[in-house]
Scaffold this motif. Structure first.
Motif, PDB file in Angstrom:
ATOM      1  N   ALA A 179     -28.552   2.804   6.216  1.00  0.00           N
ATOM      2  CA  ALA A 179     -27.556   1.867   5.696  1.00  0.00           C
ATOM      3  C   ALA A 179     -26.185   2.295   6.188  1.00  0.00           C
ATOM      4  O   ALA A 179     -25.916   3.489   6.343  1.00  0.00           O
ATOM      5  CB  ALA A 179     -27.586   1.839   4.168  1.00  0.00           C
ATOM      6  N   ASN A 180     -25.321   1.306   6.475  1.00  0.00           N
ATOM      7  CA  ASN A 180     -23.961   1.629   6.909  1.00  0.00           C
ATOM      8  C   ASN A 180     -22.897   0.823   6.170  1.00  0.00           C
ATOM      9  O   ASN A 180     -21.708   1.019   6.380  1.00  0.00           O
ATOM     10  CB  ASN A 180     -23.807   1.441   8.422  1.00  0.00           C
ATOM     11  N   VAL A 181     -23.316  -0.109   5.303  1.00  0.00           N
ATOM     12  CA  VAL A 181     -22.387  -0.853   4.452  1.00  0.00           C
ATOM     13  C   VAL A 181     -22.856  -0.704   3.006  1.00  0.00           C
ATOM     14  O   VAL A 181     -24.020  -0.982   2.696  1.00  0.00           O
ATOM     15  CB  VAL A 181     -22.339  -2.350   4.832  1.00  0.00           C
ATOM     16  N   PHE A 182     -21.951  -0.237   2.146  1.00  0.00           N
ATOM     17  CA  PHE A 182     -22.320   0.044   0.756  1.00  0.00           C
ATOM     18  C   PHE A 182     -21.452  -0.785  -0.187  1.00  0.00           C
ATOM     19  O   PHE A 182     -20.227  -0.834  -0.050  1.00  0.00           O
ATOM     20  CB  PHE A 182     -22.154   1.534   0.462  1.00  0.00           C
ATOM     21  N   PHE A 183     -22.109  -1.439  -1.145  1.00  0.00           N
ATOM     22  CA  PHE A 183     -21.436  -2.215  -2.182  1.00  0.00           C
ATOM     23  C   PHE A 183     -21.563  -1.428  -3.491  1.00  0.00           C
ATOM     24  O   PHE A 183     -22.682  -1.177  -3.958  1.00  0.00           O
ATOM     25  CB  PHE A 183     -22.079  -3.594  -2.326  1.00  0.00           C
TER      26      PHE A 183
ATOM     27  N   ASN B  21     -19.404   4.952   7.554  1.00  0.00           N
ATOM     28  CA  ASN B  21     -19.876   3.850   6.728  1.00  0.00           C
ATOM     29  C   ASN B  21     -18.712   3.072   6.116  1.00  0.00           C
ATOM     30  O   ASN B  21     -17.588   3.573   6.028  1.00  0.00           O
ATOM     31  CB  ASN B  21     -20.793   4.374   5.616  1.00  0.00           C
ATOM     32  N   TYR B  22     -19.004   1.856   5.706  1.00  0.00           N
ATOM     33  CA  TYR B  22     -18.000   0.949   5.153  1.00  0.00           C
ATOM     34  C   TYR B  22     -18.337   0.701   3.686  1.00  0.00           C
ATOM     35  O   TYR B  22     -19.486   0.399   3.349  1.00  0.00           O
ATOM     36  CB  TYR B  22     -18.023  -0.368   5.930  1.00  0.00           C
ATOM     37  N   ILE B  23     -17.334   0.837   2.800  1.00  0.00           N
ATOM     38  CA  ILE B  23     -17.573   0.720   1.359  1.00  0.00           C
ATOM     39  C   ILE B  23     -16.819  -0.481   0.784  1.00  0.00           C
ATOM     40  O   ILE B  23     -15.599  -0.587   0.924  1.00  0.00           O
ATOM     41  CB  ILE B  23     -17.144   2.002   0.620  1.00  0.00           C
ATOM     42  N   PHE B  24     -17.576  -1.380   0.159  1.00  0.00           N
ATOM     43  CA  PHE B  24     -17.006  -2.476  -0.630  1.00  0.00           C
ATOM     44  C   PHE B  24     -17.037  -2.078  -2.108  1.00  0.00           C
ATOM     45  O   PHE B  24     -18.073  -1.614  -2.607  1.00  0.00           O
ATOM     46  CB  PHE B  24     -17.827  -3.762  -0.462  1.00  0.00           C
ATOM     47  N   PHE B  25     -15.915  -2.259  -2.796  1.00  0.00           N
ATOM     48  CA  PHE B  25     -15.891  -2.063  -4.244  1.00  0.00           C
ATOM     49  C   PHE B  25     -16.028  -3.436  -4.889  1.00  0.00           C
ATOM     50  O   PHE B  25     -15.283  -4.367  -4.557  1.00  0.00           O
ATOM     51  CB  PHE B  25     -14.589  -1.388  -4.673  1.00  0.00           C
ATOM     52  N   VAL B  26     -16.984  -3.584  -5.793  1.00  0.00           N
ATOM     53  CA  VAL B  26     -17.325  -4.897  -6.353  1.00  0.00           C
ATOM     54  C   VAL B  26     -16.850  -4.986  -7.804  1.00  0.00           C
ATOM     55  O   VAL B  26     -17.277  -4.204  -8.665  1.00  0.00           O
ATOM     56  CB  VAL B  26     -18.847  -5.145  -6.287  1.00  0.00           C
ATOM     57  N   LEU B  27     -15.950  -5.949  -8.065  1.00  0.00           N
ATOM     58  CA  LEU B  27     -15.426  -6.182  -9.415  1.00  0.00           C
ATOM     59  C   LEU B  27     -16.101  -7.397 -10.049  1.00  0.00           C
ATOM     60  O   LEU B  27     -16.527  -8.329  -9.354  1.00  0.00           O
ATOM     61  CB  LEU B  27     -13.919  -6.434  -9.358  1.00  0.00           C
ATOM     62  N   ALA B  28     -16.166  -7.387 -11.389  1.00  0.00           N
ATOM     63  CA  ALA B  28     -16.670  -8.564 -12.101  1.00  0.00           C
ATOM     64  C   ALA B  28     -15.627  -9.672 -12.062  1.00  0.00           C
ATOM     65  O   ALA B  28     -15.956 -10.863 -11.978  1.00  0.00           O
ATOM     66  CB  ALA B  28     -17.014  -8.203 -13.540  1.00  0.00           C
ATOM     67  N   LYS B  29     -14.355  -9.273 -12.091  1.00  0.00           N
ATOM     68  CA  LYS B  29     -13.250 -10.215 -11.956  1.00  0.00           C
ATOM     69  C   LYS B  29     -12.055  -9.460 -11.383  1.00  0.00           C
ATOM     70  O   LYS B  29     -12.012  -8.227 -11.406  1.00  0.00           O
ATOM     71  CB  LYS B  29     -12.892 -10.840 -13.304  1.00  0.00           C
ATOM     72  N   THR B  30     -11.081 -10.185 -10.898  1.00  0.00           N
ATOM     73  CA  THR B  30      -9.924  -9.554 -10.261  1.00  0.00           C
ATOM     74  C   THR B  30      -9.187  -8.654 -11.247  1.00  0.00           C
ATOM     75  O   THR B  30      -8.880  -9.064 -12.374  1.00  0.00           O
ATOM     76  CB  THR B  30      -8.956 -10.623  -9.727  1.00  0.00           C
ATOM     77  N   ASP B  31      -8.928  -7.413 -10.824  1.00  0.00           N
ATOM     78  CA  ASP B  31      -8.231  -6.430 -11.658  1.00  0.00           C
ATOM     79  C   ASP B  31      -7.431  -5.530 -10.718  1.00  0.00           C
ATOM     80  O   ASP B  31      -7.993  -4.673 -10.031  1.00  0.00           O
ATOM     81  CB  ASP B  31      -9.240  -5.613 -12.467  1.00  0.00           C
ATOM     82  N   THR B  32      -6.107  -5.742 -10.656  1.00  0.00           N
ATOM     83  CA  THR B  32      -5.281  -5.014  -9.685  1.00  0.00           C
ATOM     84  C   THR B  32      -5.297  -3.508  -9.920  1.00  0.00           C
ATOM     85  O   THR B  32      -5.233  -2.721  -8.968  1.00  0.00           O
ATOM     86  CB  THR B  32      -3.832  -5.519  -9.734  1.00  0.00           C
ATOM     87  N   ALA B  33      -5.382  -3.089 -11.172  1.00  0.00           N
ATOM     88  CA  ALA B  33      -5.405  -1.651 -11.467  1.00  0.00           C
ATOM     89  C   ALA B  33      -6.674  -1.009 -10.917  1.00  0.00           C
ATOM     90  O   ALA B  33      -6.640   0.068 -10.302  1.00  0.00           O
ATOM     91  CB  ALA B  33      -5.296  -1.422 -12.974  1.00  0.00           C
ATOM     92  N   LEU B  34      -7.812  -1.685 -11.139  1.00  0.00           N
ATOM     93  CA  LEU B  34      -9.068  -1.155 -10.617  1.00  0.00           C
ATOM     94  C   LEU B  34      -9.102  -1.211  -9.085  1.00  0.00           C
ATOM     95  O   LEU B  34      -9.664  -0.334  -8.429  1.00  0.00           O
ATOM     96  CB  LEU B  34     -10.247  -1.943 -11.193  1.00  0.00           C
ATOM     97  N   GLU B  35      -8.497  -2.259  -8.519  1.00  0.00           N
ATOM     98  CA  GLU B  35      -8.427  -2.355  -7.057  1.00  0.00           C
ATOM     99  C   GLU B  35      -7.691  -1.147  -6.484  1.00  0.00           C
ATOM    100  O   GLU B  35      -8.146  -0.506  -5.528  1.00  0.00           O
ATOM    101  CB  GLU B  35      -7.708  -3.645  -6.642  1.00  0.00           C
ATOM    102  N   ALA B  36      -6.525  -0.843  -7.055  1.00  0.00           N
ATOM    103  CA  ALA B  36      -5.737   0.294  -6.576  1.00  0.00           C
ATOM    104  C   ALA B  36      -6.521   1.591  -6.710  1.00  0.00           C
ATOM    105  O   ALA B  36      -6.520   2.439  -5.804  1.00  0.00           O
ATOM    106  CB  ALA B  36      -4.426   0.380  -7.357  1.00  0.00           C
ATOM    107  N   LYS B  37      -7.209   1.740  -7.841  1.00  0.00           N
ATOM    108  CA  LYS B  37      -8.005   2.943  -8.065  1.00  0.00           C
ATOM    109  C   LYS B  37      -9.114   3.068  -7.021  1.00  0.00           C
ATOM    110  O   LYS B  37      -9.395   4.158  -6.510  1.00  0.00           O
ATOM    111  CB  LYS B  37      -8.597   2.899  -9.472  1.00  0.00           C
ATOM    112  N   ALA B  38      -9.732   1.930  -6.694  1.00  0.00           N
ATOM    113  CA  ALA B  38     -10.821   1.934  -5.714  1.00  0.00           C
ATOM    114  C   ALA B  38     -10.320   2.307  -4.323  1.00  0.00           C
ATOM    115  O   ALA B  38     -10.938   3.107  -3.612  1.00  0.00           O
ATOM    116  CB  ALA B  38     -11.497   0.568  -5.681  1.00  0.00           C
ATOM    117  N   TYR B  39      -9.178   1.726  -3.925  1.00  0.00           N
ATOM    118  CA  TYR B  39      -8.630   2.046  -2.603  1.00  0.00           C
ATOM    119  C   TYR B  39      -8.241   3.524  -2.514  1.00  0.00           C
ATOM    120  O   TYR B  39      -8.468   4.183  -1.496  1.00  0.00           O
ATOM    121  CB  TYR B  39      -7.422   1.162  -2.295  1.00  0.00           C
ATOM    122  N   LEU B  40      -7.650   4.049  -3.593  1.00  0.00           N
ATOM    123  CA  LEU B  40      -7.274   5.463  -3.602  1.00  0.00           C
ATOM    124  C   LEU B  40      -8.507   6.360  -3.513  1.00  0.00           C
ATOM    125  O   LEU B  40      -8.458   7.450  -2.934  1.00  0.00           O
ATOM    126  CB  LEU B  40      -6.476   5.789  -4.873  1.00  0.00           C
TER     127      LEU B  40
END
Length: 511
Positions: A236-240, A261-280
């Motif tokens: 596998a090279n793409v992870f959700f 590998n490439y990592i997608f972080f999957v949210l139930a709904k848009t959440d900017t705080a969680l997005e920032a945490k995921a990117y960090l």
């Protein structure tokens, strides 16, 4: 070749040949350290070079070109051919045009050296460079294709494959901006991706169904350890990764196997705080689990580009490591050849002088004796004149073999020129040196050398010296032994003469 480059085509061609010589220089001088840089630096290799060696390959290329007497007006633009922005040259100035021309060649040369014949530069960038050089529309096609014809001729000479290299109009440029019209409705090559979803069953069902519509099968992983295993096995090279498993991103990015590998972080709904945490934490992209299939398809394109680039980079690193190892091996072989007499395969005069310096310095430091013997084949010129130089060469090889067989492991026996050999014996006092020299003389005297069907008998004169406190350096040591050899020759040859305390004494045991 654009006429406004300001220099003759031959000069520009020479600059192109020398533009990357700094890479070869660093890899030759620091093979192991340079291999490490290649293995650990994905992009800014020049910065790592600067940090490690105090100079990068472009600076070294310029310095070497200046050392080769290339005019500074050509060497300086060559230095900036990889990154023209750093040059500070005035637009349309002669240095700027030379640098830009070399930069264009640098980018297009990828098509010839890459196995897949691709170019990682966008077509729009190539067109912009051509505009700077004031190339008429369509002229780059002709220039590239003419160069390609020449390259194919050279490649045939060197038995290199050119099957992947296309004419300019058929070049495979960086995805997204091709050099020729493409059908935008073509499905992206997602079949090359392998997906794993680290989530609960509900999120897995949502995403896997959409991935299936794109022809991509997904593996369900409930634990990060299972995902790491997939990465290690390159399954596998793409992870959700779902938002309930945020901590897995840190774990996965901490594993070396996840570099490619490439990592997608999957949210139930848009959440900017969680997005920032995921990117960090190390996520490459953030999506929601209700993403449309068409949007997911578009988001997979950057994943494909990144993975392809990483694969190209990894292949490049492998190739550069191979080249660095070959250069290192070649460098060691050249060093060995430079210190070896090609006829007898003994150390040559240069190697002998280095060994003498070491023995001399070691003897002084440890206050131990050291013997030096110069051995000369008697009447060797007569052998060459009577039997020919081929027979003479056979005699030299046979003498070298006898000498090598009858000296100690710590001794150095070398051919220092013509029919002269040098024996350096550390830790050997005068009496032992005389015994060793006499043994060699007798071995050679009784030898019957078969040289091309002719049996040759020889004798050898030997001049010996021991290190004395009155000697200032190794050259005095050699002079003393040489005087003894001269005396042995004058006394009738086939004997040992010892030089000590300014006196010459003769030794010959005929028993």
């Amino acid at each position: 070749m654009p006429s406004n480059s300001g220099s003759p085509p031959d000069d520009i061609f020479a600059c192109g040949l020398l533009a990357r010589i700094g890479v070869l220089g660093l890899a030759s001088v620091y093979p192991e350290a340079y291999s490490d840089i290649i293995a650990t630096s994905s992009q800014d290799i020049a910065a790592r070079e600067k940090e490690t060696f105090g100079i990068d390959h472009n600076e070294l290329s310029e310095a070497m070109m200046l050392d080769f007497c290339v005019p500074r007006a050509l060497a300086e633009p060559t230095r900036y051919h990889e990154d023209p922005i750093q040059s500070g040259f005035e637009q349309q100035s002669r240095p700027h045009n030379i640098m830009t021309l070399l930069h264009l060649a640098y980018r297009l040369s990828e098509a010839a050296v890459r196995e897949d014949g691709r170019i990682t530069t966008k077509a729009s960038v190539i067109n912009a460079i051509c505009t700077q050089l004031k190339l008429p529309e369509g002229r780059i096609d002709i220039i590239f294709n003419e160069a390609l014809d020449d390259w194919r001729d050279w490649a045939e000479t060197f038995q290199l494959s050119t099957d992947k290299v296309q004419n300019y109009k058929n070049l495979d440029f960086e995805p997204g901006e091709p050099s020729k019209p493409h059908n935008e409705s073509v499905t992206p090559r997602v079949e090359r991706l392998s997906a794993a979803i680290v989530s609960d069953a509900e999120v897995f069902d949502l995403l896997s169904g959409k991935l299936n519509q794109l022809g991509l099968q997904a593996v369900h992983c409930e634990k990060a350890s299972a995902a790491i295993q997939l990465a290690m096995n390159r399954q596998a090279n793409v992870f959700f990764i779902s938002e309930k498993n945020t901590q897995f991103i840190d774990m996965l990015r901490g594993a070396k196997e996840f570099d490619a590998n490439y990592i997608f972080f999957v949210l139930a709904k848009t959440d900017t705080a969680l997005e920032a945490k995921a990117y960090l934490a190390g996520a490459d992209d953030v999506i929601t689990d209700d993403i449309l299939v068409t949007h997911l398809k578009a988001r997979l394109k950057p994943a494909m580009r990144m993975l392809n680039r990483y694969e190209r980079w990894r292949n490049d690193q492998t190739e550069l490591r191979r080249i660095a190892k070959e250069l290192s091996l070649s460098h060691r072989q050249q060093q060995l050849l430079a210190l070896t007499d090609q006829l007898t395969e003994l150390p040559n005069r240069r190697a002998a002088m280095e060994a003498l310096d070491q023995a001399w310095n070691g003897s002084i430091r440890a206050q131990t004796p050291c013997s030096l013997l110069i051995l000369d084949i008697d009447h060797f010129k007569d052998i060459n004149d009577h039997y020919g130089h081929n027979v003479g060469d056979e005699v030299l090889r046979a003498v070298a073999a006898i000498l090598k067989k009858n000296v100690r492991r710590e001794d150095t026996i070398a051919r220092i020129g013509g029919e002269e050999f040098l024996l350096i014996s550390p830790h050997m006092p005068m009496r032992d040196g005389l015994i060793a020299g006499e043994r060699l003389r007798k071995q050679l005297e009784k030898a019957r050398i078969d040289a091309g069907g002719k049996i040759i008998c020889i004798t050898m004169s030997i001049g010996m010296a021991i290190r004395e406190e009155t000697m200032r350096h190794g050259e005095d040591f050699m002079i003393s032994a040489d005087k003894a050899l001269y005396a042995a020759k004058n006394a009738g040859r086939n004997r040992i003469a010892l030089s000590t305390d300014g006196q010459i004494r003769m030794f010959k045991n005929d028993q």
